[in-house]
Design a protein around this motif. Structure first.
Motif, short mmCIF file in Angstrom:
data_model
loop_
_atom_site.label_atom_id
_atom_site.label_comp_id
_atom_site.label_asym_id
_atom_site.label_seq_id
_atom_site.Cartn_x
_atom_site.Cartn_y
_atom_site.Cartn_z
N GLN A 2 -4.68 -6.23 -2.47
CA GLN A 2 -3.46 -6.13 -1.69
C GLN A 2 -3.54 -4.95 -0.73
O GLN A 2 -4.22 -3.96 -1.02
CB GLN A 2 -2.26 -5.92 -2.61
N SER A 27 -1.86 -10.18 0.89
CA SER A 27 -2.26 -10.48 -0.47
C SER A 27 -2.61 -11.96 -0.59
O SER A 27 -1.95 -12.80 0.01
CB SER A 27 -1.12 -10.15 -1.45
N VAL A 31 3.10 -11.59 -5.11
CA VAL A 31 3.34 -10.15 -5.28
C VAL A 31 4.82 -9.87 -5.51
O VAL A 31 5.69 -10.68 -5.18
CB VAL A 31 2.88 -9.34 -4.04
N LYS A 95 0.73 -7.02 -7.85
CA LYS A 95 0.52 -8.40 -8.24
C LYS A 95 1.55 -8.78 -9.30
O LYS A 95 2.01 -7.93 -10.05
CB LYS A 95 -0.89 -8.59 -8.80
#
Lengths: 114, 114
Positions: A2, A27, A31, A95
Motif C-alpha cells: 500500500q 492498494s 483497505v 489492509k
C-alpha cells in the motif's frame, strides 16, 4: 503493497474558511482508511476512519471524509475551521486482512490565520 | 486513561553510542510499533511486534533493532547512533485484529545525534 500520497504539504487558510486536505492511496487489496491529527508537541490521535458501509464518515469536531473507491481518494474536509485546528494531518491505510500495519502519507500541515 | 508512554521526550546522543528508546503501554495490547517521523516523509515503520519475543522488520529497519521481553514494553535500539538517525521516534500499540480501532500513540522522543 500500500502507499498513500497527500497532495499538499502545507495548507494555509483563514479562520472560518472551508478547507480540504487531499489524500490518495494505492492498494491491490481492500483497505481501511484513517485520518490522524498531530497537535504541536504531541503524538498522533485518531480523527476518523472508514471501515465499511457509508462512504462519508465524520468526526466529533466537525471534520468529515469521503471514501471514493473509483478515485482511490479519502479527502478530509471541514466547512469552517478554527485556530485550534492548527495541526499536522496524516492520512493512513491498512489492509483489512493479514498484518494490519498502518502506512502513512507524508502529512499536511494546516495553518489557520486569524 | 489508557496510554502509551515513551520514557524520554528529548535525547541528545553522540555518534557511535548505543541508544535505547523505551515504550510502555498499559492497555494489554498485543501489537506494538516503532515509527520515525521526518518532515516531508511522514511516518515510516521501523519495526513492529505482534507478541512477546516476536518482531518483524518494517520499511526502514537498517541500523535499528528491537526487544520485546514483556507484553507491555517494546524497546528500540540504535546499535551505533549516526547523525542520519536524528529524528522524532513514535511508539504505538493496538489490539490484534483491531484496525477498526486504530493505534494509540505515545508523545514521541525527539532524538538528536551529534
Amino acid at each position: 503493497a500500500q502507499s498513500v500520497t497527500q497532495l499538499d504539504s502545507q495548507v494555509p487558510v483563514f479562520e472560518e474558511a472551508p478547507v480540504e486536505l487531499r489524500c490518495n492511496y494505492s492498494s491491490s487489496v481492500s483497505v481501511y482508511l484513517f485520518w490522524y491529527v498531530q497537535y504541536p508537541n504531541q503524538g498522533l490521535q485518531l480523527l476518523l476512519k472508514y471501515l465499511s458501509g457509508s462512504t462519508l464518515v465524520k468526526s466529533i469536531n466537525g471534520f468529515e471524509a469521503e471514501f471514493n473507491k473509483s478515485q482511490t481518494s479519502f479527502h478530509l474536509r471541514k466547512p469552517s475551521v478554527h485556530i485550534s485546528d492548527t495541526a499536522e494531518y496524516f492520512c493512513a491505510v491498512s489492509k483489512t486482512q493479514g498484518a494490519q500495519k498502518l502506512v502513512f502519507g507524508q502529512g499536511t500541515r494546516l495553518t489557520i490565520n486569524p | 486513561d489508557v496510554k502509551v508512554t515513551q520514557s524520554s521526550r528529548y535525547l541528545v546522543k553522540r555518534t557511535g553510542e548505543k541508544v535505547f528508546l523505551e515504550c510502555v503501554q498499559d492497555m494489554d495490547h498485543e501489537n506494538m510499533f516503532w515509527y520515525r517521523q521526518d518532515p516531508g516523509l511522514g511516518l515510516r515503520l521501523i519495526y513492529f511486534s505482534y507478541d512477546v519475543k516476536m518482531k518483524e522488520k518494517g520499511d526502514i529497519p537498517e541500523g535499528y533493532s528491537v526487544s520485546r521481553e514483556k507484553k507491555e514494553r517494546f524497546s528500540l535500539i540504535l546499535e551505533s547512533a549516526s547523525t542520519n538517525q536524528t529524528s522524532m521516534y513514535l511508539c504505538a500499540s493496538s489490539l490484534i485484529g483491531s484496525s477498526t480501532y486504530g493505534y494509540t500513540f505515545g508523545s514521541g522522543t525527539r532524538l538528536t545525534v551529534v
